[in-house]
Design a protein around this motif. Structure first.
Motif, mmCIF file in Angstrom:
data_model
loop_
_atom_site.group_PDB
_atom_site.id
_atom_site.type_symbol
_atom_site.label_atom_id
_atom_site.label_comp_id
_atom_site.label_asym_id
_atom_site.label_seq_id
_atom_site.Cartn_x
_atom_site.Cartn_y
_atom_site.Cartn_z
ATOM 1 N N ASP A 101 -5.488 76.621 -2.350
ATOM 2 C CA ASP A 101 -4.333 77.405 -1.916
ATOM 3 C C ASP A 101 -3.130 76.461 -1.852
ATOM 4 O O ASP A 101 -2.739 75.993 -0.782
ATOM 5 C CB ASP A 101 -4.610 78.038 -0.553
ATOM 6 N N THR A 102 -2.554 76.175 -3.004
ATOM 7 C CA THR A 102 -1.500 75.170 -3.093
ATOM 8 C C THR A 102 -0.336 75.685 -3.935
ATOM 9 O O THR A 102 -0.452 76.683 -4.643
ATOM 10 C CB THR A 102 -2.008 73.853 -3.725
ATOM 11 N N ALA A 103 0.778 74.945 -3.870
ATOM 12 C CA ALA A 103 1.923 75.240 -4.729
ATOM 13 C C ALA A 103 1.957 74.314 -5.933
ATOM 14 O O ALA A 103 2.935 74.300 -6.684
ATOM 15 C CB ALA A 103 3.218 75.114 -3.925
ATOM 16 N N ASP A 104 0.879 73.529 -6.116
ATOM 17 C CA ASP A 104 0.796 72.570 -7.214
ATOM 18 C C ASP A 104 -0.619 72.605 -7.773
ATOM 19 O O ASP A 104 -1.396 73.510 -7.466
ATOM 20 C CB ASP A 104 1.165 71.162 -6.702
ATOM 21 N N ASN A 105 -0.987 71.604 -8.567
ATOM 22 C CA ASN A 105 -2.323 71.527 -9.155
ATOM 23 C C ASN A 105 -3.309 70.839 -8.225
ATOM 24 O O ASN A 105 -2.947 69.932 -7.470
ATOM 25 C CB ASN A 105 -2.293 70.745 -10.472
ATOM 26 N N VAL A 106 -4.562 71.244 -8.321
ATOM 27 C CA VAL A 106 -5.694 70.476 -7.793
ATOM 28 C C VAL A 106 -6.610 70.203 -8.970
ATOM 29 O O VAL A 106 -6.985 71.128 -9.689
ATOM 30 C CB VAL A 106 -6.440 71.233 -6.681
ATOM 31 N N ARG A 107 -6.941 68.923 -9.159
ATOM 32 C CA ARG A 107 -7.774 68.516 -10.293
ATOM 33 C C ARG A 107 -9.099 67.945 -9.802
ATOM 34 O O ARG A 107 -9.139 67.214 -8.811
ATOM 35 C CB ARG A 107 -7.042 67.487 -11.164
ATOM 36 N N TYR A 108 -10.177 68.266 -10.515
ATOM 37 C CA TYR A 108 -11.515 67.838 -10.111
ATOM 38 C C TYR A 108 -12.149 66.958 -11.182
ATOM 39 O O TYR A 108 -11.778 66.996 -12.359
ATOM 40 C CB TYR A 108 -12.408 69.048 -9.845
ATOM 41 N N PHE A 115 -4.820 72.710 0.655
ATOM 42 C CA PHE A 115 -3.658 73.533 0.978
ATOM 43 C C PHE A 115 -2.397 72.678 1.046
ATOM 44 O O PHE A 115 -2.363 71.629 1.683
ATOM 45 C CB PHE A 115 -3.844 74.229 2.324
ATOM 46 N N THR A 116 -1.339 73.141 0.395
ATOM 47 C CA THR A 116 -0.004 72.582 0.558
ATOM 48 C C THR A 116 1.022 73.590 0.066
ATOM 49 O O THR A 116 0.758 74.351 -0.874
ATOM 50 C CB THR A 116 0.172 71.251 -0.193
ATOM 51 N N ASP A 117 2.184 73.585 0.722
ATOM 52 C CA ASP A 117 3.317 74.381 0.239
ATOM 53 C C ASP A 117 4.229 73.565 -0.666
ATOM 54 O O ASP A 117 5.192 74.098 -1.219
ATOM 55 C CB ASP A 117 4.139 74.903 1.431
ATOM 56 N N SER A 118 3.930 72.277 -0.808
ATOM 57 C CA SER A 118 4.778 71.393 -1.606
ATOM 58 C C SER A 118 4.508 71.581 -3.096
ATOM 59 O O SER A 118 3.359 71.639 -3.530
ATOM 60 C CB SER A 118 4.535 69.934 -1.215
ATOM 61 N N THR A 119 5.569 71.636 -3.866
ATOM 62 C CA THR A 119 5.432 71.714 -5.321
ATOM 63 C C THR A 119 5.330 70.315 -5.942
ATOM 64 O O THR A 119 5.271 70.192 -7.160
ATOM 65 C CB THR A 119 6.629 72.451 -5.939
ATOM 66 N N SER A 120 5.310 69.292 -5.108
ATOM 67 C CA SER A 120 5.172 67.906 -5.579
ATOM 68 C C SER A 120 4.023 67.228 -4.842
ATOM 69 O O SER A 120 4.162 66.121 -4.309
ATOM 70 C CB SER A 120 6.475 67.128 -5.365
ATOM 71 N N MET A 121 2.886 67.905 -4.771
ATOM 72 C CA MET A 121 1.720 67.357 -4.101
ATOM 73 C C MET A 121 0.462 67.735 -4.883
ATOM 74 O O MET A 121 -0.366 68.529 -4.451
ATOM 75 C CB MET A 121 1.641 67.856 -2.655
ATOM 76 N N GLU A 122 0.344 67.178 -6.105
ATOM 77 C CA GLU A 122 -0.875 67.389 -6.883
ATOM 78 C C GLU A 122 -2.003 66.579 -6.255
ATOM 79 O O GLU A 122 -1.859 65.382 -6.004
ATOM 80 C CB GLU A 122 -0.667 66.974 -8.337
ATOM 81 N N MET A 123 -3.126 67.233 -5.997
ATOM 82 C CA MET A 123 -4.261 66.590 -5.327
ATOM 83 C C MET A 123 -5.439 66.464 -6.283
ATOM 84 O O MET A 123 -5.691 67.357 -7.093
ATOM 85 C CB MET A 123 -4.651 67.393 -4.083
ATOM 86 N N TRP A 124 -6.164 65.345 -6.149
ATOM 87 C CA TRP A 124 -7.299 65.053 -7.024
ATOM 88 C C TRP A 124 -8.575 64.911 -6.208
ATOM 89 O O TRP A 124 -8.570 64.347 -5.108
ATOM 90 C CB TRP A 124 -7.066 63.762 -7.811
#
Length: 334
Positions: free
Chosen positions: A207-214, A185-194
């Protein structure tokens, strides 16, 4: 402490820390080390004021001990015989303002229903959590090192991110899912998580404002993409969901450039955007497309039966069900 103790930048070592009501410990900006416990069994018991001053609190108590829900900046647990339990009322929250490091020993909530929030990084080489924990856990990132164990809450572990385009869920140790949910989860549009390779979740929510990559990830329960995009880190990465998959209106799942194998054993319900890649696609429970489905690839349906509903773009569908089983279409024949 009943008055005021000021640590400045000193290295401070205490057998235990008790701050009475009205007392104040202005902690050192260096390290406060607690080596034992009080007669009441507390390594740290605070009814007064604890001001962290961006310092580190290290507990090396070689025993089953307690700490009240203070707010340290950095917290380190470091003794193989330590079992440090943080206390509090049900649904109360202990907050660590920066990083939590469990070098050795165990750190967990006393009754299993006290929440924990770590705004920075969590690094585990000892053990974090217990099988009876039901409370909410929130971490900036989680690294389970070799020899370390995170026994997840049966509730929700939320990962909020610390650095953009960085691995925020990494394990070379033991991740015990405890039939809980991990939520990114993040509301930031500059917080892509891996997510690092070969993690097995129970339930997973994006539930993010950016990408989550697996990387090569397995979900034993259900996948929910509430908001943001969930897609592969590298094109050849694989993904498997044993339960159902839900893509909400603001969510996006998959990418057209994926070449790794993707398997959904349950039903995919898409209200947002769903894309297939050119690799092996097995949608064994079928697809209910109520949103945007983008594909000019092939997917197969295998097993005990499936549902196909809504437009599926230019996808080619191979059906290979077990004998004498039914294959359901919606009323339009799609």
């Amino acid at each position: 402490v009943t008055g005021t103790l000021t640590g400045n930048a000193s290295a401070i070592s205490l057998g235990s820390l008790t701050i009475a009501s009205g007392g104040t410990y202005n902690a050192t900006s260096g390290t406060t080390t607690i080596t034992s416990e009080s007669g009441a069994g507390y390594a740290a018991n605070v009814d007064g004021t604890f001001t962290h001053n961006n310092g580190t609190l290290t507990i090396t108590t070689p025993a089953h001990t307690y700490m009240s829900p203070i707010t340290p900046y950095n917290l380190i647990i470091n003794h193989s015989s330590a079992n440090v339990r943080y206390t509090g009322a049900p649904d109360s929250t202990m907050t660590i303002a920066n990083d939590l490091t469990i070098t050795a020993g165990v750190f967990d909530p006393d009754d299993g229903n006290e929440n924990l929030t770590v705004t920075g990084d969590v690094s585990v080489t000892g053990t974090l959590g217990a099988s009876d924990v039901t409370s909410a856990m929130s971490f900036g990132s989680l690294t389970i090192n070799s020899g370390g164990t995170y026994i997840a809450t049966s509730g929700t572990t939320t990962i909020t991110g610390v650095s953009n385009e960085a691995f925020c869920f990494t394990t070379t140790g033991t991740f015990t899912h405890n039939k809980g949910t991990v939520k990114f989860f993040t509301d930031s549009t500059s917080m892509e998580m891996w997510i690092q390779s070969n993690v097995t979740f129970y339930d997973l929510e994006i539930d993010t404002a950016d990408n989550v990559r697996y990387q090569n990830t397995t979900v034993l329960g259900d996948l929910t993409v509430t908001d943001g995009s969930f897609l592969q880190y590298s094109d050849a990465n694989t993904f498997t969901v044993h339960g159902n998959a839900f893509v909400e209106a603001d969510g996006s799942l998959g990418a057209s450039n994926q070449t790794g194998a993707v398997t959904y054993h349950g039903l995919i319900t898409n209200k947002g955007t769903f894309s297939t890649g050119s690799g092996t696609n097995k949608f064994n429970g079928g697809v209910r497309n109520l949103g945007t489905f983008t594909s000019n690839d092939t997917f197969s349906i295998e097993g005990t039966g499936a549902i196909l509903e809504g437009p599926l773009d230019d996808a080619a569908i191979n059906v290979n069900l077990e004998p004498a089983l039914q294959f359901g279409l919606d009323a339009s024949g799609d």
